[in-house]
Design an enzyme around this catalytic site. Structure first.
Site, short mmCIF file in Angstrom:
data_model
loop_
_atom_site.label_atom_id
_atom_site.label_comp_id
_atom_site.label_asym_id
_atom_site.label_seq_id
_atom_site.Cartn_x
_atom_site.Cartn_y
_atom_site.Cartn_z
N ASN A 152 0.53 -9.34 -1.39
CA ASN A 152 1.97 -9.36 -1.68
C ASN A 152 2.54 -10.69 -1.16
O ASN A 152 2.46 -10.99 0.04
CB ASN A 152 2.63 -8.18 -0.98
CG ASN A 152 4.09 -8.02 -1.37
OD1 ASN A 152 4.83 -8.99 -1.44
ND2 ASN A 152 4.52 -6.79 -1.59
N ARG A 201 15.64 -21.99 2.85
CA ARG A 201 16.07 -23.37 2.70
C ARG A 201 16.77 -23.64 1.38
O ARG A 201 17.31 -24.73 1.17
CB ARG A 201 14.86 -24.32 2.84
CG ARG A 201 14.32 -24.44 4.24
CD ARG A 201 15.30 -25.10 5.19
NE ARG A 201 15.57 -26.49 4.84
CZ ARG A 201 14.92 -27.52 5.34
NH1 ARG A 201 13.93 -27.33 6.21
NH2 ARG A 201 15.22 -28.75 4.97
N HIS A 238 7.43 -7.73 -5.35
CA HIS A 238 8.40 -6.63 -5.34
C HIS A 238 9.80 -7.22 -5.53
O HIS A 238 10.53 -7.43 -4.58
CB HIS A 238 8.31 -5.87 -4.02
CG HIS A 238 9.13 -4.62 -3.98
ND1 HIS A 238 8.80 -3.55 -3.17
CD2 HIS A 238 10.26 -4.24 -4.64
CE1 HIS A 238 9.70 -2.58 -3.32
NE2 HIS A 238 10.59 -2.99 -4.21
N ARG A 257 13.60 -7.31 -6.13
CA ARG A 257 14.72 -6.38 -5.95
C ARG A 257 15.95 -6.90 -6.68
O ARG A 257 16.10 -8.11 -6.85
CB ARG A 257 15.03 -6.19 -4.47
CG ARG A 257 13.96 -5.43 -3.69
CD ARG A 257 14.26 -5.48 -2.20
NE ARG A 257 13.33 -4.70 -1.42
CZ ARG A 257 13.58 -3.48 -0.92
NH1 ARG A 257 14.75 -2.92 -1.16
NH2 ARG A 257 12.69 -2.85 -0.20
N HIS A 312 14.18 -11.84 -1.95
CA HIS A 312 12.95 -12.62 -1.80
C HIS A 312 12.44 -13.02 -3.19
O HIS A 312 12.87 -14.03 -3.72
CB HIS A 312 11.89 -11.89 -0.96
CG HIS A 312 11.86 -10.40 -1.08
ND1 HIS A 312 11.64 -9.76 -2.28
CD2 HIS A 312 12.01 -9.42 -0.14
CE1 HIS A 312 11.65 -8.45 -2.08
NE2 HIS A 312 11.88 -8.21 -0.81
N GLU A 338 5.97 -4.26 -8.15
CA GLU A 338 6.57 -3.10 -7.50
C GLU A 338 8.07 -3.09 -7.75
O GLU A 338 8.69 -4.14 -7.95
CB GLU A 338 6.33 -3.16 -5.98
CG GLU A 338 4.88 -3.14 -5.57
CD GLU A 338 4.70 -3.17 -4.07
OE1 GLU A 338 3.60 -2.88 -3.61
OE2 GLU A 338 5.67 -3.51 -3.36
N THR A 369 12.94 -2.69 4.16
CA THR A 369 11.66 -2.61 3.48
C THR A 369 11.48 -1.18 3.02
O THR A 369 12.20 -0.27 3.45
CB THR A 369 10.52 -3.05 4.40
OG1 THR A 369 9.29 -3.08 3.67
CG2 THR A 369 10.36 -2.11 5.59
N HIS A 405 1.45 -0.67 3.04
CA HIS A 405 2.59 -0.81 3.94
C HIS A 405 2.12 -0.89 5.39
O HIS A 405 1.53 0.04 5.92
CB HIS A 405 3.62 0.31 3.80
CG HIS A 405 4.99 -0.16 4.22
ND1 HIS A 405 5.84 -0.83 3.36
CD2 HIS A 405 5.64 -0.12 5.40
CE1 HIS A 405 6.96 -1.13 3.99
NE2 HIS A 405 6.85 -0.73 5.24
N ASP A 406 2.39 -2.04 5.98
CA ASP A 406 2.07 -2.34 7.38
C ASP A 406 0.58 -2.30 7.69
O ASP A 406 0.20 -2.17 8.86
CB ASP A 406 2.84 -1.40 8.32
CG ASP A 406 4.32 -1.72 8.37
OD1 ASP A 406 4.71 -2.84 8.01
OD2 ASP A 406 5.11 -0.83 8.77
N GLY A 418 0.95 -7.54 2.55
CA GLY A 418 1.78 -8.72 2.50
C GLY A 418 2.26 -9.20 3.85
O GLY A 418 1.86 -10.27 4.32
N HIS A 419 3.10 -8.40 4.50
CA HIS A 419 3.78 -8.86 5.72
C HIS A 419 2.78 -9.31 6.78
O HIS A 419 2.88 -10.42 7.31
CB HIS A 419 4.68 -7.74 6.25
CG HIS A 419 5.45 -8.12 7.46
ND1 HIS A 419 6.61 -8.89 7.40
CD2 HIS A 419 5.24 -7.88 8.79
CE1 HIS A 419 7.07 -9.07 8.62
NE2 HIS A 419 6.26 -8.49 9.48
#
Length: 251
Positions: free
Chosen positions: A7, A18, A43, A45, A50, A72, A109, A200-201, A223-224
């Protein structure tokens, strides 16, 4: 072997801070693919915090058919500003997979799966529409075996088990209960004829235990943690480290 889909949302967060074009999302995705990632996940939104609609299009052009492309989002999300709406974006870009998530602007999230007792009737026609676009459809679901058969009835091809509670429990050092819930949910999904993803996580610290317990996972979307770890080790080395974990369980 379980596929790794990276991700790249966090790359967009850094770029957007920036207001320019760097770091380049397509270049980051290319680095992940070169290191062996089997897929790229975004993902987008409606608030475009992002990944933005033009990123989704640019990544499709950049990736082509080299790896799987997973979009997603909330299937109910309508057009807003330059965001064309989830269904329209999928129809335009034709991803390999759509992972439907019950998110909203107030969530930092994704933090829960669908309640299919309520959502399944509304999702069913949208899932059929997404399949007509050529996409495999996965539903983001809590590790709750009771929800799984409803996912199959709604027409989904896969479920993505929400692993946030498992990851939090792993960090506390007492994760057996949450892991067992993930296993029960995954086994129920497989028995119902559904493919099983997880996300997730997830991180290098907790992925090995999850894979040992559910070796038949089709895909993990990360991802994160991966992008955070790559700040120290680089994208190539970090993607390869995840692939080594996945390959250990496939051996």
């Amino acid at each position: 072997m379980t596929r790794l889909s990276v991700n790249v949302n966090k790359i967009a967060v850094l770029r957007n801070s920036r207001g320019a074009d760097e770091p380049d999302i397509c270049a980051a995705a290319a680095a992940c693919i070169a290191a062996g990632a089997a897929g790229i996940t975004v993902h987008p939104r409606p608030d475009q915090r992002h990944i933005r609609a033009h990123d989704v299009r640019a990544l499709k052009a950049s990736i082509g058919n080299r790896v799987e492309y997973n979009i997603e989002g909330n299937a109910f999300a309508a057009a807003r500003g330059s965001y064309p709406g989830f269904l329209s974006l999928v129809a335009e870009t034709r991803p390999t997979q759509c992972t439907l998530v019950p998110d909203n602007d107030a969530q930092i999230t994704s933090d829960h799966g669908f309640d299919l007792r309520v959502d399944a009737p509304r999702l069913r026609p949208l899932i059929a529409e997404l399949k007509q676009c050529g996409a495999r459809v996965s539903l983001f679901i809590d590790a709750d075996a009771a929800q799984i058969e409803r996912a199959a009835d709604a027409g989904a091809d896969r479920v993505e088990i929400y692993t946030g509670p498992y990851a939090a429990a792993f960090a506390r050092g007492d994760f057996r209960r949450e892991l067992e819930q993930c296993v029960r949910a995954a086994e129920t999904a497989r028995a119902a004829g559904l493919g099983v993803n997880a996300g997730h996580d997830l991180s290098q610290a907790n992925l090995d235990s999850l894979m040992a317990a559910i070796p038949f996972l089709a895909e993990v979307s990360i991802g994160h943690a991966l992008i955070g770890e790559a700040l120290y080790a680089g994208l190539d080395a970090t993607v390869r480290a995840y692939l080594r974990i996945l390959s250990r369980q496939a051996a």
